[in-house]
Write a protein that holds these residues in place. Structure first.
Motif, PDB file in Angstrom:
ATOM      1  N   UNK A   1      -3.593  11.461   9.215  1.00 47.69           N
ATOM      2  CA  UNK A   1      -4.366  11.178   7.990  1.00 47.69           C
ATOM      3  C   UNK A   1      -4.042  12.154   6.861  1.00 47.69           C
ATOM      4  N   UNK A   2      -2.919  12.853   6.953  1.00 42.97           N
ATOM      5  CA  UNK A   2      -2.578  13.840   5.922  1.00 42.97           C
ATOM      6  C   UNK A   2      -1.575  13.289   4.908  1.00 42.97           C
ATOM      7  N   UNK A   3      -0.968  12.134   5.213  1.00 40.35           N
ATOM      8  CA  UNK A   3       0.040  11.567   4.319  1.00 40.35           C
ATOM      9  C   UNK A   3      -0.559  11.224   2.966  1.00 40.35           C
ATOM     10  N   UNK A   4       0.214  11.450   1.896  1.00 39.84           N
ATOM     11  CA  UNK A   4      -0.270  11.159   0.544  1.00 39.84           C
ATOM     12  C   UNK A   4       0.855  10.586  -0.313  1.00 39.84           C
ATOM     13  N   UNK A   5       0.490   9.704  -1.237  1.00 41.73           N
ATOM     14  CA  UNK A   5       1.431   9.277  -2.266  1.00 41.73           C
ATOM     15  C   UNK A   5       1.978   7.873  -2.098  1.00 41.73           C
TER      16      UNK A   5
END
Ligand SMILES: [Zn+2]
Length: 354
Positions: free
Chosen positions: A87-91
């Motif tokens: 759940x840390x992925x961004x963008x």
């Protein structure tokens, strides 16, 4: 120009999208439908390549590509939301055949970056069925991560599905970009506008706490960028319910007790002459709404309640919104995060300034 738009994943069952803080299948439809409307308005021919139901994931993919290949399209665009194991992925990221750097695909990344999202760039999508099997130039857009709180917050703060649809549209019609960033300090200005109107009304009529009204306006209108806000000056999704003024007709998205969503087409909403009128009518509505001919008031516990946590909980309990977690979201995502109680203690604020 003819463009096929695929709102990624089915609406339920096999092929359903990722479920994070927000649900992929719901938001691919919100973005995709909004994008199709904008493209049609801009004179682009649009083919809806969305598949709502399929017996299996494989069938969903095959049917999507078949829909796209049924016509001569210049572009096939599939909308998705990402998720990651931690759940840390961004963008944002965009997949194309062999990772080709089409100007339109690069423009999507740039526009999303300008909305504040981290730009993960163009990636090789040759392994993706709908990229490989469609004849037109194809891109699959992972808008942002639906399971990351910071990305979801940014998505809403930037203007949610409407802003994303504009960002994608601007990749095909660069002129759209002119009007795209007119809201640079939009969030702060929006808060001040709603907070002041709601604060004045609280001092005069003591119906509903300004912090709560402001949080509701942000959440329900996606910072004033929703279709209802733009087309009908409506900052809250209040349905017709005895309204004698103008109305605006559009589909409603409701949530069931089990958390799943369903659409109610042709729903009639209240429309206003100004956003200010919308705020005052919202407060009238809270003060007078009755479902038993006026014997009891539906929002009685909310009226005059000067504790924002209780007021939000009462709103939910009295049935203001069908969305689960509505009260928690008002409290944590908006009131506390943006210090909206500044509008609740007007007299105290004023005394401090003297
Ligand atoms: Zn997806």
């Amino acid at each position: 120009m003819k463009i096929g738009i695929n709102c990624g994943h089915t609406a339920s069952g096999a092929g359903y999208g990722a479920v994070g803080i927000i649900e992929e299948s719901l938001h691919t439809r919100l973005v995709g439908n909004c994008l199709m409307e904008k493209m049609r308005n801009a004179g682009i021919k649009v083919t809806d390549c969305t598949v709502d139901r399929a017996a299996s994931r494989k069938e969903y993919l095959a049917e999507t590509a078949a829909k796209a290949n049924r016509e001569e399209l210049d572009w096939f665009v599939s909308i998705h939301f990402n998720a990651s194991a931690d759940h840390q992925g961004r963008g944002v990221e965009v997949y194309t055949y062999q990772g080709r750097q089409y100007p339109e695909a690069l423009a999507v990344c740039t526009s999303m970056r300008e909305l504040g999202f981290c730009d993960r760039g163009i990636k090789d999508g040759t392994g993706l069925y709908v990229i490989r099997q469609t004849k037109a130039k194809a891109m699959l857009i992972e808008v942002c991560f639906c399971d990351n709180q910071a990305d979801v917050d940014l998505y809403y703060a930037a203007g949610a599905h409407d802003a994303v649809a504009r960002a994608v549209l601007s990749a095909f019609i660069p002129a759209v970009k002119e009007g795209l960033w007119q809201h640079k300090n939009h969030a702060a200005e929006f808060i001040q506008f709603v907070g002041r109107v709601a604060g004045k009304d609280w001092r005069e009529r003591k119906i509903i706490l300004p912090s709560v009204v402001t949080a509701q306006a942000i959440k329900e209108s996606a910072w004033g960028t929703s279709e209802l806000a733009r087309q009908a000056n409506a900052l809250f999704g209040i349905k017709e319910n005895g309204w004698t003024g103008r109305i605006y007709v559009k589909t409603a998205v409701e949530q069931r007790k089990d958390g799943s969503y369903y659409a109610v087409p042709q729903t009639k909403w209240r429309a206003y002459d100004s956003p200010e009128q919308s705020i005052l009518d919202h407060n009238d509505y809270i003060a007078t709404r009755s479902t038993d001919g006026g014997r009891t008031l539906r929002y009685q516990p909310v009226i005059g309640c000067d504790n924002y946590i209780l007021a939000c909980q009462y709103l939910q309990k009295c049935g203001y919104a069908t969305a689960a977690g509505y009260a928690d979201s008002l409290i944590h995502d908006y009131i506390e995060k943006y210090n909206l109680t500044q509008f609740d203690f007007w007299e105290e604020n004023l005394k401090q300034k003297i």
